[in-house]
Design an enzyme around this catalytic site. Structure first.
Site, PDB file in Angstrom:
ATOM      1  N   ILE A 190     -60.304  59.918  30.082  1.00 27.13           N
ATOM      2  CA  ILE A 190     -62.034  60.125  30.735  1.00 27.13           C
ATOM      3  C   ILE A 190     -62.667  60.031  29.715  1.00 27.13           C
ATOM      4  O   ILE A 190     -63.471  59.883  29.431  1.00 27.13           O
ATOM      5  CB  ILE A 190     -62.102  61.819  30.916  1.00 27.13           C
ATOM      6  CG1 ILE A 190     -63.268  61.813  31.463  1.00 27.13           C
ATOM      7  CG2 ILE A 190     -61.685  63.330  29.614  1.00 27.13           C
ATOM      8  CD1 ILE A 190     -62.898  63.779  32.313  1.00 27.13           C
ATOM      9  N   GLN A 191     -62.143  59.662  27.923  1.00 26.21           N
ATOM     10  CA  GLN A 191     -62.940  59.658  27.118  1.00 26.21           C
ATOM     11  C   GLN A 191     -63.546  58.356  27.153  1.00 26.21           C
ATOM     12  O   GLN A 191     -64.664  57.366  26.437  1.00 26.21           O
ATOM     13  CB  GLN A 191     -62.581  59.875  25.750  1.00 26.21           C
ATOM     14  CG  GLN A 191     -62.567  61.234  24.871  1.00 26.21           C
ATOM     15  CD  GLN A 191     -61.600  61.386  24.104  1.00 26.21           C
ATOM     16  OE1 GLN A 191     -61.623  62.022  23.208  1.00 26.21           O
ATOM     17  NE2 GLN A 191     -60.181  62.099  24.503  1.00 26.21           N
ATOM     18  N   ARG A 192     -62.771  57.306  28.041  1.00 25.11           N
ATOM     19  CA  ARG A 192     -62.664  55.949  28.099  1.00 25.11           C
ATOM     20  C   ARG A 192     -63.708  55.438  29.203  1.00 25.11           C
ATOM     21  O   ARG A 192     -64.623  54.362  28.925  1.00 25.11           O
ATOM     22  CB  ARG A 192     -61.643  54.807  28.202  1.00 25.11           C
ATOM     23  CG  ARG A 192     -60.660  55.754  26.832  1.00 25.11           C
ATOM     24  CD  ARG A 192     -60.644  53.646  25.961  1.00 25.11           C
ATOM     25  NE  ARG A 192     -59.736  53.009  26.895  1.00 25.11           N
ATOM     26  CZ  ARG A 192     -58.172  53.064  26.634  1.00 25.11           C
ATOM     27  NH1 ARG A 192     -58.171  53.139  26.439  1.00 25.11           N
ATOM     28  NH2 ARG A 192     -57.775  52.372  28.182  1.00 25.11           N
ATOM     29  N   ASP A 242     -59.680  46.719  15.934  1.00 27.98           N
ATOM     30  CA  ASP A 242     -59.290  45.867  15.127  1.00 27.98           C
ATOM     31  C   ASP A 242     -58.132  45.206  15.548  1.00 27.98           C
ATOM     32  O   ASP A 242     -57.274  43.585  14.808  1.00 27.98           O
ATOM     33  CB  ASP A 242     -58.309  47.199  14.033  1.00 27.98           C
ATOM     34  CG  ASP A 242     -58.001  47.962  14.783  1.00 27.98           C
ATOM     35  OD1 ASP A 242     -57.813  48.309  15.823  1.00 27.98           O
ATOM     36  OD2 ASP A 242     -57.274  48.807  14.098  1.00 27.98           O
ATOM     37  N   GLY A 243     -56.911  45.682  16.194  1.00 30.29           N
ATOM     38  CA  GLY A 243     -56.020  44.361  16.859  1.00 30.29           C
ATOM     39  C   GLY A 243     -56.800  43.267  17.901  1.00 30.29           C
ATOM     40  O   GLY A 243     -55.946  41.710  17.331  1.00 30.29           O
ATOM     41  N   ARG A 252     -54.049  45.067  26.794  1.00 26.02           N
ATOM     42  CA  ARG A 252     -53.308  44.328  25.662  1.00 26.02           C
ATOM     43  C   ARG A 252     -52.872  43.522  25.630  1.00 26.02           C
ATOM     44  O   ARG A 252     -52.670  42.814  26.469  1.00 26.02           O
ATOM     45  CB  ARG A 252     -52.587  45.898  25.220  1.00 26.02           C
ATOM     46  CG  ARG A 252     -53.615  46.812  25.494  1.00 26.02           C
ATOM     47  CD  ARG A 252     -53.101  48.184  23.585  1.00 26.02           C
ATOM     48  NE  ARG A 252     -54.495  49.217  24.331  1.00 26.02           N
ATOM     49  CZ  ARG A 252     -55.035  49.665  23.597  1.00 26.02           C
ATOM     50  NH1 ARG A 252     -55.628  48.728  22.948  1.00 26.02           N
ATOM     51  NH2 ARG A 252     -55.707  50.937  23.963  1.00 26.02           N
ATOM     52  N   THR A 258     -64.580  49.461  20.375  1.00 28.06           N
ATOM     53  CA  THR A 258     -63.993  50.463  20.459  1.00 28.06           C
ATOM     54  C   THR A 258     -64.231  52.124  20.758  1.00 28.06           C
ATOM     55  O   THR A 258     -65.238  52.347  19.941  1.00 28.06           O
ATOM     56  CB  THR A 258     -63.127  50.172  19.946  1.00 28.06           C
ATOM     57  OG1 THR A 258     -62.177  51.073  19.309  1.00 28.06           O
ATOM     58  CG2 THR A 258     -62.645  50.145  18.318  1.00 28.06           C
ATOM     59  N   ASP A 260     -63.270  52.524  14.299  1.00 25.18           N
ATOM     60  CA  ASP A 260     -62.762  52.901  13.054  1.00 25.18           C
ATOM     61  C   ASP A 260     -63.341  51.340  12.452  1.00 25.18           C
ATOM     62  O   ASP A 260     -61.875  50.929  11.610  1.00 25.18           O
ATOM     63  CB  ASP A 260     -61.160  53.293  13.521  1.00 25.18           C
ATOM     64  CG  ASP A 260     -60.811  52.566  14.436  1.00 25.18           C
ATOM     65  OD1 ASP A 260     -61.435  51.249  15.373  1.00 25.18           O
ATOM     66  OD2 ASP A 260     -59.359  52.355  14.803  1.00 25.18           O
ATOM     67  N   LYS A 289     -63.470  91.149  16.971  1.00 24.82           N
ATOM     68  CA  LYS A 289     -64.137  91.115  17.695  1.00 24.82           C
ATOM     69  C   LYS A 289     -64.375  90.257  19.137  1.00 24.82           C
ATOM     70  O   LYS A 289     -62.917  89.509  19.107  1.00 24.82           O
ATOM     71  CB  LYS A 289     -65.661  89.970  16.982  1.00 24.82           C
ATOM     72  CG  LYS A 289     -64.904  88.735  16.905  1.00 24.82           C
ATOM     73  CD  LYS A 289     -66.670  88.151  15.470  1.00 24.82           C
ATOM     74  CE  LYS A 289     -65.984  87.477  14.428  1.00 24.82           C
ATOM     75  NZ  LYS A 289     -66.123  87.668  13.449  1.00 24.82           N
ATOM     76  N   ALA A 321     -66.531  74.132  16.943  1.00 24.64           N
ATOM     77  CA  ALA A 321     -65.245  74.025  16.668  1.00 24.64           C
ATOM     78  C   ALA A 321     -64.607  75.117  15.652  1.00 24.64           C
ATOM     79  O   ALA A 321     -65.039  74.778  14.639  1.00 24.64           O
ATOM     80  CB  ALA A 321     -64.505  73.276  16.716  1.00 24.64           C
ATOM     81  N   ASP A 356     -63.021  54.260  19.367  1.00 29.47           N
ATOM     82  CA  ASP A 356     -62.588  54.803  17.732  1.00 29.47           C
ATOM     83  C   ASP A 356     -63.225  55.324  17.166  1.00 29.47           C
ATOM     84  O   ASP A 356     -63.686  55.815  15.635  1.00 29.47           O
ATOM     85  CB  ASP A 356     -60.794  54.440  17.716  1.00 29.47           C
ATOM     86  CG  ASP A 356     -60.171  54.090  18.338  1.00 29.47           C
ATOM     87  OD1 ASP A 356     -60.120  55.685  19.504  1.00 29.47           O
ATOM     88  OD2 ASP A 356     -59.284  53.521  18.598  1.00 29.47           O
ATOM     89  N   GLY A 368     -58.698  48.251  24.103  1.00 25.89           N
ATOM     90  CA  GLY A 368     -59.099  49.726  24.715  1.00 25.89           C
ATOM     91  C   GLY A 368     -60.430  49.500  24.760  1.00 25.89           C
ATOM     92  O   GLY A 368     -61.191  48.863  24.548  1.00 25.89           O
TER      93      GLY A 368
HETATM   94  O1  F6P Z   1     -58.477  51.989  21.210  1.00 22.98           O
HETATM   95  C1  F6P Z   1     -58.906  52.671  21.743  1.00 22.98           C
HETATM   96  C2  F6P Z   1     -57.796  54.337  22.397  1.00 22.98           C
HETATM   97  O2  F6P Z   1     -58.319  54.986  23.410  1.00 22.98           O
HETATM   98  C3  F6P Z   1     -57.328  54.509  21.959  1.00 22.98           C
HETATM   99  O3  F6P Z   1     -58.159  56.451  21.152  1.00 22.98           O
HETATM  100  C4  F6P Z   1     -55.939  55.649  22.085  1.00 22.98           C
HETATM  101  O4  F6P Z   1     -54.853  55.920  21.501  1.00 22.98           O
HETATM  102  C5  F6P Z   1     -55.616  53.878  22.710  1.00 22.98           C
HETATM  103  O5  F6P Z   1     -56.553  53.449  23.136  1.00 22.98           O
HETATM  104  C6  F6P Z   1     -54.953  54.530  24.150  1.00 22.98           C
HETATM  105  O6  F6P Z   1     -54.101  52.888  24.723  1.00 22.98           O
HETATM  106  P1  F6P Z   1     -53.829  52.313  26.176  1.00 22.98           P
HETATM  107  O7  F6P Z   1     -54.767  53.041  27.313  1.00 22.98           O
HETATM  108  O8  F6P Z   1     -53.418  51.663  26.159  1.00 22.98           O
HETATM  109  O9  F6P Z   1     -53.038  54.090  25.971  1.00 22.98           O
END
Ligand code: F6P
Length: 344
Positions: free
Chosen positions: A262-264, A106-107, A75, A129, A133, A222, A190, A131, A14
């Site tokens: 969008i987070q990427r 990691d992968g 990938r 990444t 992680d 409320k 949250a 993530d 990713g």
């Molecule tokens: O590892 C980054 C990540 O965005 C993860 O948060 C998410 O689970 C995964 O990749 C999504 O992968 P792809 O873009 O291959 O669907």
């Protein structure tokens, strides 16, 4: 004339904001120590298909602020096979490469370790990444931008949720780790965070009942929105399913928002640009010092070297203190204390 050391560089898995900043730092550091630098395209696929080209300081001009990766990413399931690893190694030998730097998660590092077993050259990993992680580094390249992006989006969701006193379930990325969900949930205040640290799918029905009870009590007393941040790949069926369950079983009007990729994307924040630059330079210095099989990370603001195998051996967990503070102090007190109604 003495041969210049040749460094190959690729981005894998990713994409993450700041990968371009890392590429730039590696290329400029290589130029500084007179190494030749070649880019490999589309992750490990570029090694398997021999898709490489020379990178110069000009190639990396004006990219530090760009999201994505100029080398493309992918990938590469082939690299989990012996044939794939051999093909990658053959290209490295054929192209006369001395060191391979991989920016990924990691992968990607698992693939790099396999290449390192079959190839004489140096293998170096940079943690890239969203993530966060990977063990051995406090932050991975891309994480800070990803959480800021999610926070900006959720602040907007909160506005519309407030306007309707509505319940929103927002699903965030992170694959199988809760760093994004937990940090974003805290930063957005949250009311609930459902993540790997505090929920397992066998608790589904109990959690659903507790959640419904709490939403009822909160909304009865409320005028309020109620925001649940949910880690992806956790609730059976994801955010949409949770919304449907609340609607069908408890007649709660709520909406799902899956923030997704969008987070990427987007321009990396300062923290990612600086981390990527520090680690990119350190990767070239590590090659110069004859190091191999390591990931460069950052702990306590210092660059550290971590064996690649250690970086992926255990999943880095969200700090227990943060989880406890959220569960026992912040969310609980915010939910149960009386809020002053401003507009009524
Ligand atoms: O590892 C980054 C990540 O965005 C993860 O948060 C998410 O689970 C995964 O990749 C999504 O992968 P792809 O873009 O291959 O669907």
């Amino acid at each position: 004339m003495e041969k210049r050391l040749k460094v190959a560089l690729l981005t894998s898995g990713g994409d993450a904001p700041g990968m371009n900043a890392a590429i730039r730092a590696v290329v400029l550091a290589c130029e500084h120590v007179n190494f030749e630098c070649v880019g490999v395209y589309h992750g490990y696929n570029g090694l398997i298909n021999d898709d490489l080209s020379i990178l110069t300081p000009l190639s990396v001009d004006n990219i530090i602020q760009q999201g994505g990766t100029i080398l493309k990413s992918a990938r590469c399931p082939e690299l989990t096979t012996e044939t794939g690893v051999n093909q990658a190694v053959n290209t490295l030998i054929k192209e006369d490469i001395d060191a391979l730097i991989v920016i990924g998660g990691d992968g990607s590092f698992a693939g790099l370790i396999e290449i390192g077993k079959e190839w004489h050259g140096k293998v170096i990993g940079l943690p890239g990444t969203i993530d966060n992680d990977l063990d051995g580094t406090e932050y991975t390249i891309g994480f800070s931008t990803a959480i800021n992006t999610a926070i900006e989006a959720i602040d907007k969701i909160r506005d519309t949720a407030n306007a309707f006193d509505r319940v929103f379930i927002v699903e965030l990325m992170g694959r199988h780790s809760g760093h994004i969900a937990f940090n974003v949930g805290i930063a957005c205040a949250a009311e609930q965070i459902i993540s790997f640290e505090n929920f397992t799918p066998d608790q589904e029905q109990k959690k659903l009942a507790d959640l419904a009870k709490e939403i009822f009590s909160q909304q009865k007393n409320k005028n309020n929105s109620y925001l649940v941040v949910l880690a992806e790949n956790l609730w059976p069926g994801g955010a949409t399913s949770l919304v449907n369950q609340l609607k069908l079983q408890y007649k709660i009007d709520c909406a799902a928002c899956i923030l997704g990729h969008i987070q990427r994307g987007g321009s990396p924040v300062a923290k990612d640009r600086i981390l990527a630059t520090k680690l990119g330079v350190a990767a070239v210095q590590a090659i110069l010092s004859n190091k191999s099989n390591i990931m460069l990370g950052e702990m306590n603001n210092e660059v550290v070297e971590v064996p690649l195998s250690e970086a992926i051996k255990h999943k880095k967990m969200v700090s227990e203190n943060l989880v406890a503070a959220q569960q026992n102090i912040l969310a609980l007190t915010a939910r149960t204390s009386k809020k002053i109604k401003l507009y009524k």
